[in-house]
Design a protein around this motif. Structure first.
Motif, PDB file in Angstrom:
ATOM      1  N   SER A 245       0.845  -1.198   0.000  1.00 56.72           N
ATOM      2  CA  SER A 245       0.000   0.000   0.000  1.00 56.72           C
ATOM      3  C   SER A 245       0.877   1.244   0.000  1.00 56.72           C
ATOM      4  O   SER A 245       2.057   1.198   0.362  1.00 56.72           O
ATOM      5  CB  SER A 245      -0.938   0.016   1.217  1.00 56.72           C
ATOM      6  OG  SER A 245      -0.205  -0.081   2.425  1.00 56.72           O
ATOM      7  N   HIS A 246       0.283   2.344  -0.415  1.00 59.05           N
ATOM      8  CA  HIS A 246       0.969   3.642  -0.473  1.00 59.05           C
ATOM      9  C   HIS A 246      -0.019   4.705  -0.016  1.00 59.05           C
ATOM     10  O   HIS A 246      -1.132   4.776  -0.527  1.00 59.05           O
ATOM     11  CB  HIS A 246       1.434   3.922  -1.909  1.00 59.05           C
ATOM     12  CG  HIS A 246       2.134   5.241  -2.070  1.00 59.05           C
ATOM     13  ND1 HIS A 246       2.228   5.890  -3.287  1.00 59.05           N
ATOM     14  CD2 HIS A 246       2.774   6.044  -1.177  1.00 59.05           C
ATOM     15  CE1 HIS A 246       2.894   7.021  -3.133  1.00 59.05           C
ATOM     16  NE2 HIS A 246       3.226   7.144  -1.870  1.00 59.05           N
ATOM     17  N   ARG A 247       0.412   5.502   0.989  1.00 58.83           N
ATOM     18  CA  ARG A 247      -0.425   6.590   1.479  1.00 58.83           C
ATOM     19  C   ARG A 247       0.388   7.882   1.480  1.00 58.83           C
ATOM     20  O   ARG A 247       1.550   7.898   1.897  1.00 58.83           O
ATOM     21  CB  ARG A 247      -0.912   6.301   2.902  1.00 58.83           C
ATOM     22  CG  ARG A 247      -1.973   5.243   3.002  1.00 58.83           C
ATOM     23  CD  ARG A 247      -3.301   5.732   2.407  1.00 58.83           C
ATOM     24  NE  ARG A 247      -4.334   4.697   2.479  1.00 58.83           N
ATOM     25  CZ  ARG A 247      -4.565   3.799   1.540  1.00 58.83           C
ATOM     26  NH1 ARG A 247      -3.832   3.808   0.436  1.00 58.83           N
ATOM     27  NH2 ARG A 247      -5.521   2.910   1.679  1.00 58.83           N
ATOM     28  N   ASN A 248      -0.228   8.955   1.035  1.00 56.23           N
ATOM     29  CA  ASN A 248       0.412  10.264   1.065  1.00 56.23           C
ATOM     30  C   ASN A 248      -0.618  11.304   1.473  1.00 56.23           C
ATOM     31  O   ASN A 248      -1.636  11.472   0.797  1.00 56.23           O
ATOM     32  CB  ASN A 248       1.023  10.615  -0.294  1.00 56.23           C
ATOM     33  CG  ASN A 248       1.953  11.809  -0.209  1.00 56.23           C
ATOM     34  OD1 ASN A 248       2.223  12.326   0.870  1.00 56.23           O
ATOM     35  ND2 ASN A 248       2.450  12.256  -1.347  1.00 56.23           N
ATOM     36  N   TRP A 249      -0.359  11.985   2.597  1.00 51.92           N
ATOM     37  CA  TRP A 249      -1.282  13.009   3.094  1.00 51.92           C
ATOM     38  C   TRP A 249      -0.843  14.417   2.701  1.00 51.92           C
ATOM     39  O   TRP A 249      -1.308  15.399   3.247  1.00 51.92           O
ATOM     40  CB  TRP A 249      -1.437  12.889   4.614  1.00 51.92           C
ATOM     41  CG  TRP A 249      -0.182  12.534   5.337  1.00 51.92           C
ATOM     42  CD1 TRP A 249       0.765  13.375   5.819  1.00 51.92           C
ATOM     43  CD2 TRP A 249       0.262  11.215   5.664  1.00 51.92           C
ATOM     44  NE1 TRP A 249       1.775  12.677   6.425  1.00 51.92           N
ATOM     45  CE2 TRP A 249       1.500  11.337   6.348  1.00 51.92           C
ATOM     46  CE3 TRP A 249      -0.258   9.928   5.450  1.00 51.92           C
ATOM     47  CZ2 TRP A 249       2.224  10.239   6.813  1.00 51.92           C
ATOM     48  CZ3 TRP A 249       0.466   8.847   5.913  1.00 51.92           C
ATOM     49  CH2 TRP A 249       1.679   8.998   6.581  1.00 51.92           C
ATOM     50  N   VAL A 269       1.362   1.763  13.221  1.00 49.22           N
ATOM     51  CA  VAL A 269       2.641   2.313  12.810  1.00 49.22           C
ATOM     52  C   VAL A 269       2.620   3.803  13.158  1.00 49.22           C
ATOM     53  O   VAL A 269       1.621   4.483  12.937  1.00 49.22           O
ATOM     54  CB  VAL A 269       2.946   2.069  11.313  1.00 49.22           C
ATOM     55  CG1 VAL A 269       1.902   2.695  10.414  1.00 49.22           C
ATOM     56  CG2 VAL A 269       4.332   2.589  10.960  1.00 49.22           C
ATOM     57  N   ILE A 270       3.719   4.262  13.777  1.00 51.75           N
ATOM     58  CA  ILE A 270       3.872   5.669  14.126  1.00 51.75           C
ATOM     59  C   ILE A 270       4.740   6.310  13.053  1.00 51.75           C
ATOM     60  O   ILE A 270       5.796   5.772  12.689  1.00 51.75           O
ATOM     61  CB  ILE A 270       4.536   5.835  15.506  1.00 51.75           C
ATOM     62  CG1 ILE A 270       3.846   4.948  16.551  1.00 51.75           C
ATOM     63  CG2 ILE A 270       4.535   7.298  15.926  1.00 51.75           C
ATOM     64  CD1 ILE A 270       2.380   5.225  16.737  1.00 51.75           C
ATOM     65  N   ARG A 293      -4.343  -2.613  10.681  1.00 51.48           N
ATOM     66  CA  ARG A 293      -5.002  -3.921  10.742  1.00 51.48           C
ATOM     67  C   ARG A 293      -5.275  -4.454   9.342  1.00 51.48           C
ATOM     68  O   ARG A 293      -5.213  -5.678   9.109  1.00 51.48           O
ATOM     69  CB  ARG A 293      -6.300  -3.817  11.538  1.00 51.48           C
ATOM     70  CG  ARG A 293      -6.096  -3.737  13.050  1.00 51.48           C
ATOM     71  CD  ARG A 293      -7.408  -3.538  13.768  1.00 51.48           C
ATOM     72  NE  ARG A 293      -7.993  -2.233  13.473  1.00 51.48           N
ATOM     73  CZ  ARG A 293      -9.213  -1.859  13.861  1.00 51.48           C
ATOM     74  NH1 ARG A 293      -9.982  -2.709  14.520  1.00 51.48           N
ATOM     75  NH2 ARG A 293      -9.663  -0.652  13.573  1.00 51.48           N
ATOM     76  N   ALA A 294      -5.578  -3.567   8.439  1.00 53.24           N
ATOM     77  CA  ALA A 294      -5.696  -3.919   7.021  1.00 53.24           C
ATOM     78  C   ALA A 294      -4.506  -3.263   6.318  1.00 53.24           C
ATOM     79  O   ALA A 294      -4.587  -2.091   5.938  1.00 53.24           O
ATOM     80  CB  ALA A 294      -7.014  -3.440   6.438  1.00 53.24           C
ATOM     81  N   VAL A 299      -4.907   3.486   7.905  1.00 57.53           N
ATOM     82  CA  VAL A 299      -5.836   4.561   8.251  1.00 57.53           C
ATOM     83  C   VAL A 299      -5.247   5.393   9.385  1.00 57.53           C
ATOM     84  O   VAL A 299      -4.885   4.854  10.431  1.00 57.53           O
ATOM     85  CB  VAL A 299      -7.208   3.998   8.667  1.00 57.53           C
ATOM     86  CG1 VAL A 299      -8.141   5.130   9.113  1.00 57.53           C
ATOM     87  CG2 VAL A 299      -7.841   3.216   7.517  1.00 57.53           C
ATOM     88  N   THR A 300      -5.166   6.700   9.205  1.00 51.56           N
ATOM     89  CA  THR A 300      -4.706   7.611  10.241  1.00 51.56           C
ATOM     90  C   THR A 300      -5.786   7.772  11.301  1.00 51.56           C
ATOM     91  O   THR A 300      -6.938   8.079  10.977  1.00 51.56           O
ATOM     92  CB  THR A 300      -4.362   8.984   9.640  1.00 51.56           C
ATOM     93  OG1 THR A 300      -3.394   8.825   8.615  1.00 51.56           O
ATOM     94  CG2 THR A 300      -3.813   9.922  10.698  1.00 51.56           C
ATOM     95  N   ILE A 301      -5.412   7.556  12.595  1.00 58.70           N
ATOM     96  CA  ILE A 301      -6.417   7.626  13.662  1.00 58.70           C
ATOM     97  C   ILE A 301      -6.117   8.710  14.696  1.00 58.70           C
ATOM     98  O   ILE A 301      -6.999   9.041  15.498  1.00 58.70           O
ATOM     99  CB  ILE A 301      -6.585   6.263  14.374  1.00 58.70           C
ATOM    100  CG1 ILE A 301      -5.280   5.815  15.029  1.00 58.70           C
ATOM    101  CG2 ILE A 301      -7.111   5.215  13.400  1.00 58.70           C
ATOM    102  CD1 ILE A 301      -5.429   4.560  15.891  1.00 58.70           C
TER     103      ILE A 301
END
Length: 413
Positions: A245-249, A269-270, A293-294, A299-301
């Protein structure tokens, strides 16, 4: 310098000792092993060895130089070995933060910076540290490019590094086989699509997209790509890393993704986004809590609390995250307490017992350094806590870009 670290502000952390590292007070990454600290120098072209058997009186005892036009700003130790990166010192040519951080360096071919091996060194140096006070170089992996920025290795067969290789726009992910530590060899690589210029790819990036480094847990590599965000890579097959996966905010946030700390027992993950410019010209950066978890859909929480024990927005220079303590196997490990270094705000300790509502457990904010070692023009003399190593006994070793190595003791963790 016993009076140096009378803290500007502190909670649950107390000062023990400090050293100017033998007159080379510029510090970046630090490793500690059996009473000795190994501090990478950001501007002095080498690494300083410090005897910390007495943490109240650390004593510099040796300096391991690299090529004067290179830097060795990151290292790893495990057992009787130490890995040290060598890379062209970009501050020699990119003398302001906008040019260095504002976009990919786009080296494409390293020859634009001179001849490798003569004008600079580039690769991975391996040291035998069985005699902790006297590291002995035993191997070197030369790379066709500008060198390695940072490496992750915890004593197993494979190391993982960010490498600026010929043909690429900036640092990419590589896997290194350490079966013979005298002859490390690359066995795999991965990059974000668009980075392989020599292969005909076209970059369409906003900002600087480059791997700062990756931390590996259970055959998953958590890569921080500066303005390119976060990737999770499957590295079971070391020769063929695969994207999970790849996430960019960025946007809407300001980017600079620097460090990722996986906490697999909690499916978290921090991630710290680095402050790279003065706070009056750059939006505030954050340290994020992300649910994995997925793993195909991180997902940023939550975000860590922004330090507020002082008015950091009124201080000159940078303000925001830099680095995370990465739970190394020979040091202190925790899935509840997160240790982070902040520019202008020292060492911060976050309690994530409730990951949706992190709290500050403690902090230690030294005064600004007394002398500027950073040779770039227009740099403000400010506190720049770069890295921290946390031992199992609660001692922590803090580096600063200009203020040497400080030893503190943490309570209540």
């Amino acid at each position: 310098m016993a009076d140096y670290l009378v803290a500007e502000s502190a909670r649950n952390v107390k000062y023990l000792g400090q050293t100017d590292q033998g007159g080379r007070p510029d510090g970046c990454q630090v490793m500690v092993s059996k009473g000795y600290a190994y501090v990478c120098n950001g501007f002095s072209a080498g690494l300083t060895v410090i005897d910390v058997n007495n943490p109240r009186d650390p004593k510099p005892i040796a300096f391991l130089p690299c090529h004067p036009n290179s830097w060795s700003i990151h290292c790893q130790t495990h057992g009787d070995l130490m890995l040290v990166v060598e890379e062209f010192n970009f501050y020699k040519v990119y003398d302001n933060e906008e040019s260095y951080y504002g976009g990919s360096i786009s080296g494409v071919h390293s020859s634009r910076f001179g001849k490798r091996g003569e004008d600079y060194s580039a690769g991975l140096r391996v040291y035998d540290i069985s005699d902790r006070a006297h590291p002995r170089a035993i191997g070197f992996m030369d790379v066709e490019g500008l060198g390695l920025h940072r490496v992750w290795w915890v004593g197993d067969r494979y190391a993982y590094a960010s490498a600026f290789l010929d043909g690429y726009t900036d640092h990419v992910f590589i896997v290194i086989d350490m079966a013979d530590p005298t002859k490390p060899v690359e066995v795999g690589r991965w990059w974000l699509p668009g980075m392989w210029a020599a292969g005909g790819e076209t970059a369409n990036f906003d900002g600087r997209v480059a791997l700062h480094h990756a931390v590996i847990a259970d055959d998953v590599a958590y890569g921080s790509w500066r303005d390119g965000g976060l990737t999770l890579l499957d590295v079971k097959d070391k020769t063929k890393p695969k994207l999970i996966s790849h996430r960019n905010w960025r946007p809407p946030f300001a980017g600079g993704t620097h460090s990722a700390l996986p906490l697999h027992d909690r499916n978290l993950v921090i991630v710290a986004d680095e402050a790279v410019r003065n706070i009056d010209v750059e939006p505030l950066k954050y340290t994020w809590v992300i649910d994995i978890r997925a793993p195909e859909n991180p997902v940023t929480i939550a975000t860590m609390p922004t330090p507020s024990d002082q008015d950091y927005f009124r201080k000159p220079g940078h303000f925001g995250p830099h680095n995370l303590w990465e739970n190394r196997p020979e040091g202190y490990q925790s899935s509840r307490y997160v240790f982070a270094t902040y520019q202008n705000a020292g060492l911060r300790i976050f309690d994530i017992e409730n990951p949706f509502r992190p709290e500050e457990h403690g902090w230690f904010v030294p005064p600004p350094p007394r002398k500027l070692v950073d040779f770039r023009p227009d740099i403000v003399l400010q506190l720049h806590t770069a890295d921290v190593y946390v031992e199992k006994n609660g001692l922590a070793y803090m580096t600063d870009f200009n203020a040497g190595l400080s030893v503190v003791e943490i309570d209540g963790v």
